[in-house]
Design a protein around this motif. Structure first.
Motif, short mmCIF file in Angstrom:
data_model
loop_
_atom_site.label_atom_id
_atom_site.label_comp_id
_atom_site.label_asym_id
_atom_site.label_seq_id
_atom_site.Cartn_x
_atom_site.Cartn_y
_atom_site.Cartn_z
N ALA A 168 98.39 124.70 -38.08
CA ALA A 168 98.91 124.72 -36.71
C ALA A 168 97.83 124.40 -35.69
N SER A 169 96.58 124.64 -36.04
CA SER A 169 95.45 124.42 -35.14
C SER A 169 94.84 123.03 -35.28
N GLY A 170 95.42 122.22 -36.15
CA GLY A 170 94.90 120.88 -36.37
C GLY A 170 93.70 120.82 -37.29
N ILE A 171 93.42 121.92 -37.99
CA ILE A 171 92.32 121.96 -38.97
C ILE A 171 92.95 121.74 -40.34
N ARG A 172 92.79 120.55 -40.88
CA ARG A 172 93.59 120.15 -42.03
C ARG A 172 92.75 119.45 -43.10
N PRO A 173 91.81 120.14 -43.71
CA PRO A 173 91.06 119.52 -44.82
C PRO A 173 91.99 119.18 -45.97
N ALA A 174 91.55 118.26 -46.81
CA ALA A 174 92.41 117.73 -47.87
C ALA A 174 92.93 118.81 -48.80
N ALA A 175 92.15 119.85 -49.06
CA ALA A 175 92.56 120.88 -50.01
C ALA A 175 93.38 122.00 -49.37
N ARG A 191 99.63 132.62 -44.89
CA ARG A 191 99.59 132.46 -43.43
C ARG A 191 98.22 132.06 -42.88
N THR A 192 97.16 132.23 -43.66
CA THR A 192 95.87 131.68 -43.24
C THR A 192 95.91 130.16 -43.19
N PRO A 193 96.33 129.47 -44.27
CA PRO A 193 96.41 128.01 -44.16
C PRO A 193 97.45 127.54 -43.14
N ARG A 205 84.23 122.75 -32.86
CA ARG A 205 83.86 124.13 -33.18
C ARG A 205 84.97 125.08 -32.75
N VAL A 206 85.26 126.09 -33.57
CA VAL A 206 86.21 127.13 -33.18
C VAL A 206 85.53 128.07 -32.20
N VAL A 207 86.17 128.26 -31.05
CA VAL A 207 85.57 129.08 -29.99
C VAL A 207 86.46 130.24 -29.57
N GLY A 208 87.59 130.41 -30.23
CA GLY A 208 88.48 131.50 -29.86
C GLY A 208 89.85 131.33 -30.46
N VAL A 209 90.80 132.12 -29.94
CA VAL A 209 92.15 132.17 -30.50
C VAL A 209 93.16 132.29 -29.36
N ARG A 210 94.28 131.61 -29.53
CA ARG A 210 95.42 131.82 -28.63
C ARG A 210 96.32 132.87 -29.27
N LEU A 211 96.65 133.90 -28.51
CA LEU A 211 97.39 135.05 -29.01
C LEU A 211 98.71 135.21 -28.29
N ARG A 212 99.68 135.78 -29.02
CA ARG A 212 100.99 136.07 -28.42
C ARG A 212 101.33 137.54 -28.63
N ASP A 213 101.65 138.22 -27.56
CA ASP A 213 102.14 139.59 -27.64
C ASP A 213 103.54 139.54 -28.25
N VAL A 214 103.70 140.18 -29.41
CA VAL A 214 104.98 140.09 -30.13
C VAL A 214 106.13 140.66 -29.32
N ALA A 215 105.88 141.72 -28.56
CA ALA A 215 106.95 142.38 -27.81
C ALA A 215 107.39 141.58 -26.60
N ARG A 253 97.18 129.89 -32.45
CA ARG A 253 96.32 128.71 -32.52
C ARG A 253 94.86 129.15 -32.50
N LEU A 254 94.04 128.43 -33.23
CA LEU A 254 92.60 128.54 -33.07
C LEU A 254 92.17 127.55 -32.01
N LEU A 255 91.27 127.97 -31.15
CA LEU A 255 90.80 127.12 -30.06
C LEU A 255 89.58 126.34 -30.52
N LEU A 256 89.60 125.02 -30.34
CA LEU A 256 88.48 124.17 -30.73
C LEU A 256 87.90 123.46 -29.53
N GLU A 257 86.59 123.39 -29.49
CA GLU A 257 85.87 122.59 -28.51
C GLU A 257 84.78 121.82 -29.24
N GLU A 258 84.86 120.49 -29.16
CA GLU A 258 83.89 119.62 -29.82
C GLU A 258 83.75 119.94 -31.30
#
Length: 515
Positions: free
Chosen positions: A276-283, A269-271, A239-249, A232-237
């Motif tokens: 997944a982060s709720g950033i969903r522009p029309a294109a 996988r970029t789109p 703006r993207v302010v960080g990322v939620r990460l998962r250790d694959v192992a 997930r990309l982290l959003l505040e107001e």
């Protein structure tokens, strides 16, 4: 007074992500870069093209390690390789991504690599320039300068195999065939460094990263965190302010904060991450394009090309790469011819073309896929993928327009084949959608925020501060040439603009303190 370094997170370790890391560290002070990669490190230096691995078993192991959930089951993209007749497998080193959306043929061969270096660990290194309508019109004035810099970063050479007599002979034969057509036949520009023995050291992400790819390069300013998935990309107001990460192992999830986040995963996988982060522009996910392909392998007539020496038994048997350039009127496709003394596709021992003494030429004609909003990725939150991210469904059709161009390309391919030899059994073939691995348009760049693009000309997502994109998905044009050079050029522009923004922010902070 000292300042806390700006922190940038780059998601994806392929060539375009590497451009951002390298140029930010070189041009923005102070700044630190955390690079995130879902897959494992395959090589030293990091991100090296696995074609440079001399040991066959080690090279195969590196390919298998980047195949994600499909590890051990991949063959040649689009060509059935055992099991159920008609099934499509992924090219070795990649794994299939997504499935067809309801009511669509989809892209049955859509695939990606998951490893440090991304597809840059496996690509064929072809770097032709976009021509005519392939070029991005709103960047026309500066595009050639950006492409020049991209060539420098990728170590592009226009003289690959120039010392090989097979190269000059093949070039002459194909040039003669098309002399009356006015077509430009030339050595294909490729990314790599020629060796003294006439072979190539093929470029990977390592050549862009430079010393950052070497052991011990990580420090206070740079960290590459492999086998770590951005969920997930982290959003505040807004703006993207960080990322939620998962250790694959371990499955452990953590959050990392940043001043800016660059998403350079890939065009699939970029789109997905943005959705997944709720950033969903029309294109988002729309205007999906690739290169529909007609591919064939020709068994070359014995004696037509000069014989090759024993050094061609090395791990990489490619000896010649020739291109027929795109021409809007005369030849509206890109063609690539690769000569090798061994067949590039498996042949049964009983085939009359097995062990052909004249060698083989693999030839592909890539045509344009004209952007349509209907060709798109559809994300299914109810049926997530193996990473628990929204499932990817692909709605994609080869229209009559593309089919007409494929039929036109077959005419040129047949002439080339007849001049060199005979197609092997079952060739040529129209490759299943997705076989090119060149997916574009899903986060396309635009000149205006009019709903038909995801980001601006500096790769910033419209209306979402702190978020920059990179990769083939930005390319908005109908394009038949290999996209990596263009994508790296766009990354140069975006990275330099980001470095300037960070420097300006730092200057403003210093000015405020001085007051």
């Amino acid at each position: 007074m000292s300042h806390t370094p700006h922190r940038v997170i780059v998601i994806g370790s392929g060539p375009t992500g590497a451009v951002y890391a390298r140029r930010l560290l070189d041009r923005a002070e102070p700044v630190s870069v955390l690079m995130i990669e879902a897959g494992p490190a395959l090589t030293e230096p990091l991100g090296m093209n696995v074609r440079n691995i001399a040991d066959k078993e080690q090279q195969l192991a590196a390919k298998l390690a980047s195949q994600g959930p499909a590890s051990g089951r991949a063959g040649m993209a689009g060509i059935p390789t055992g099991g159920m007749e008609g099934t499509v497998t992924a090219r070795q080193g990649t794994h299939l991504v997504g499935r067809a959306a309801e009511g669509s043929q989809g892209m049955p061969a859509a695939a990606a690599a998951t490893c440090v270096g991304g597809q840059g660990a496996h690509w064929t290194c072809a770097t032709p320039r976009p021509v005519g309508t392939e070029r991005i019109p709103f960047l026309e004035e500066e595009l050639d300068g950006l492409l020049d810099e991209a060539e420098r970063l990728l170590h592009t050479t226009h003289e690959a195999f120039s010392g090989a007599v097979q190269a000059t002979t093949l070039l002459g034969l194909v040039s003669e065939e098309f002399a009356d057509d006015g077509l430009l036949v030339q050595p294909l520009p490729v990314a790599g460094d020629p060796r003294a023995d006439g072979s190539m050291r093929w470029s990977g992400t390592d050549v862009v990263l430079g010393d950052l790819a070497l052991p011990g390069a990580e420090g206070d300013r740079f960290e590459l965190r492999a086998e770590t998935l951005a969920v997930r990309l982290l959003l505040e107001e807004g703006r993207v302010v960080g990322v939620r990460l998962r250790d694959v192992a371990t499955g452990t999830e953590t959050e990392e904060r940043a001043d800016e986040v660059v998403v350079a995963a890939d065009a699939l996988r970029t789109p997905q991450l943005l959705w997944a982060s709720g950033i969903r522009p029309a294109a988002l996910g729309r205007y999906l394009t690739e290169h529909p392909l007609v591919f064939g392998v020709v068994a070359v007539k014995d004696g037509l090309l000069p014989p090759v020496g024993p050094e061609t038994t090395t791990i990489d048997p490619v000896r010649v790469v020739v291109g027929i350039r795109f021409d809007e009127e005369l030849h509206p496709f890109h063609a690539q011819l690769i000569y090798s003394p061994v067949c590039p596709v498996p042949l049964p021992p009983e085939s009359p073309f097995a062990a052909n003494p004249g060698g083989y030429v693999g030839m592909g004609w890539g045509v344009r896929k004209w952007p349509r909003a209907e060709d798109r990725l559809v994300f299914d939150d109810a049926e997530p993928d193996e990473n628990l991210l929204p499932g990817i469904r692909i709605a994609y059709e080869v229209t009559d327009r593309e089919q007409a161009e494929l039929d036109h390309a077959r005419v040129f391919q047949a002439r080339t084949a007849a001049a060199l030899g005979t197609f092997i059994d079952g060739m040529p073939v129209e490759m299943p959608p997705g076989s090119s691995l060149h997916y574009m348009g899903t986060v396309r760049m635009g000149a205006a925020d009019d709903g038909t693009s995801v980001c601006d000309s500096y790769s910033r997502v419209w209306g979402v501060p702190g978020l920059v994109l990179a990769g083939n998905g930005l390319i908005p044009t109908a394009n038949s040439c290999n996209p990596t050079l263009t994508s790296v050029a766009l990354a140069v522009r975006g990275a330099d603009a980001l470095a300037e923004r960070l420097a300006a922010t730092d200057t403003q902070a210093r000015t405020k303190e001085a007051r």
